[in-house]
Design a protein around this motif. Sequence first.
Motif, mmCIF file in Angstrom:
data_model
loop_
_atom_site.group_PDB
_atom_site.id
_atom_site.type_symbol
_atom_site.label_atom_id
_atom_site.label_comp_id
_atom_site.label_asym_id
_atom_site.label_seq_id
_atom_site.Cartn_x
_atom_site.Cartn_y
_atom_site.Cartn_z
ATOM 1 N N GLU A 80 26.625 -32.616 3.679
ATOM 2 C CA GLU A 80 26.290 -33.798 2.888
ATOM 3 C C GLU A 80 26.750 -33.515 1.470
ATOM 4 O O GLU A 80 26.602 -32.393 0.969
ATOM 5 C CB GLU A 80 24.794 -34.096 2.912
ATOM 6 N N TYR A 81 27.326 -34.537 0.858
ATOM 7 C CA TYR A 81 27.828 -34.362 -0.496
ATOM 8 C C TYR A 81 27.914 -35.718 -1.196
ATOM 9 O O TYR A 81 27.831 -36.769 -0.572
ATOM 10 C CB TYR A 81 29.191 -33.675 -0.499
ATOM 11 N N ARG A 82 28.067 -35.646 -2.506
ATOM 12 C CA ARG A 82 28.274 -36.857 -3.305
ATOM 13 C C ARG A 82 29.736 -36.881 -3.730
ATOM 14 O O ARG A 82 30.295 -35.867 -4.139
ATOM 15 C CB ARG A 82 27.371 -36.843 -4.541
ATOM 16 N N VAL A 83 30.333 -38.041 -3.600
ATOM 17 C CA VAL A 83 31.699 -38.260 -4.058
ATOM 18 C C VAL A 83 31.634 -39.106 -5.321
ATOM 19 O O VAL A 83 30.991 -40.152 -5.347
ATOM 20 C CB VAL A 83 32.537 -39.005 -2.992
ATOM 21 N N THR A 84 32.282 -38.635 -6.361
ATOM 22 C CA THR A 84 32.483 -39.416 -7.574
ATOM 23 C C THR A 84 33.980 -39.675 -7.624
ATOM 24 O O THR A 84 34.779 -38.725 -7.575
ATOM 25 C CB THR A 84 32.022 -38.641 -8.818
ATOM 26 N N GLY A 85 34.356 -40.966 -7.669
ATOM 27 C CA GLY A 85 35.768 -41.248 -7.545
ATOM 28 C C GLY A 85 36.268 -42.390 -8.392
ATOM 29 O O GLY A 85 35.508 -43.102 -9.042
ATOM 30 N N HIS A 105 27.228 -41.183 -1.364
ATOM 31 C CA HIS A 105 26.863 -40.016 -0.566
ATOM 32 C C HIS A 105 27.604 -40.102 0.758
ATOM 33 O O HIS A 105 27.754 -41.185 1.324
ATOM 34 C CB HIS A 105 25.353 -39.966 -0.335
ATOM 35 N N VAL A 106 28.067 -38.957 1.232
ATOM 36 C CA VAL A 106 28.846 -38.888 2.463
ATOM 37 C C VAL A 106 28.238 -37.821 3.360
ATOM 38 O O VAL A 106 27.793 -36.777 2.889
ATOM 39 C CB VAL A 106 30.330 -38.537 2.168
ATOM 40 N N LEU A 122 33.582 -38.548 9.535
ATOM 41 C CA LEU A 122 33.110 -38.927 8.197
ATOM 42 C C LEU A 122 32.241 -40.172 8.262
ATOM 43 O O LEU A 122 32.586 -41.134 8.957
ATOM 44 C CB LEU A 122 34.315 -39.202 7.288
ATOM 45 N N HIS A 123 31.148 -40.177 7.481
ATOM 46 C CA HIS A 123 30.216 -41.302 7.488
ATOM 47 C C HIS A 123 29.719 -41.593 6.069
ATOM 48 O O HIS A 123 29.232 -40.692 5.390
ATOM 49 C CB HIS A 123 29.016 -40.990 8.395
ATOM 50 N N PHE A 124 29.887 -42.863 5.655
ATOM 51 C CA PHE A 124 29.358 -43.304 4.362
ATOM 52 C C PHE A 124 29.063 -44.789 4.435
ATOM 53 O O PHE A 124 29.442 -45.459 5.389
ATOM 54 C CB PHE A 124 30.320 -42.967 3.207
#
Length: 135
Positions: A80-85, A105-106, A122-124
């Motif tokens: 689990e992680y956070r993506v800032t994009g 969050h992914v 992958l799931h978000f």
Amino acid sequence: MSTDVRDLLQGYFNALNDRDIRGCLALVSDELILQPNQGFTEHGRDAFAVFLERQLHCYREVIEPLAILTDPQGRHAACEYRVTGEYLATDDGLPEACGQRYQMHVGAFFEIEDGLITRISLHFNLPDWLAQVDD
């Protein structure tokens, strides 16, 4: 065994953060199965390379923090992680890109065999992402 899997996945995510396609490809099996969120399953390292090239063209993302959970045999892992994009170029079937920023969050699930990643799922929350980039 789980330490090796953690190192493998940490290396994979480091390569993603560094926008290093070769580094990512070195960590996956020739027979990789990629199951992207809301997309069609892709098969093979070559298809994954095309996926990564599109991702890097359309998005600039940083993945952090990263939580890695593994099974005792080292065959399965969940992250689990956070993506800032930033949405850089319009991706097929999605809203027009104009540098919109987003966070999400992914969850990612992995299968590992012989020290290589053999499956990535992958799931978000796509509706949340769309709301962030849709002007």
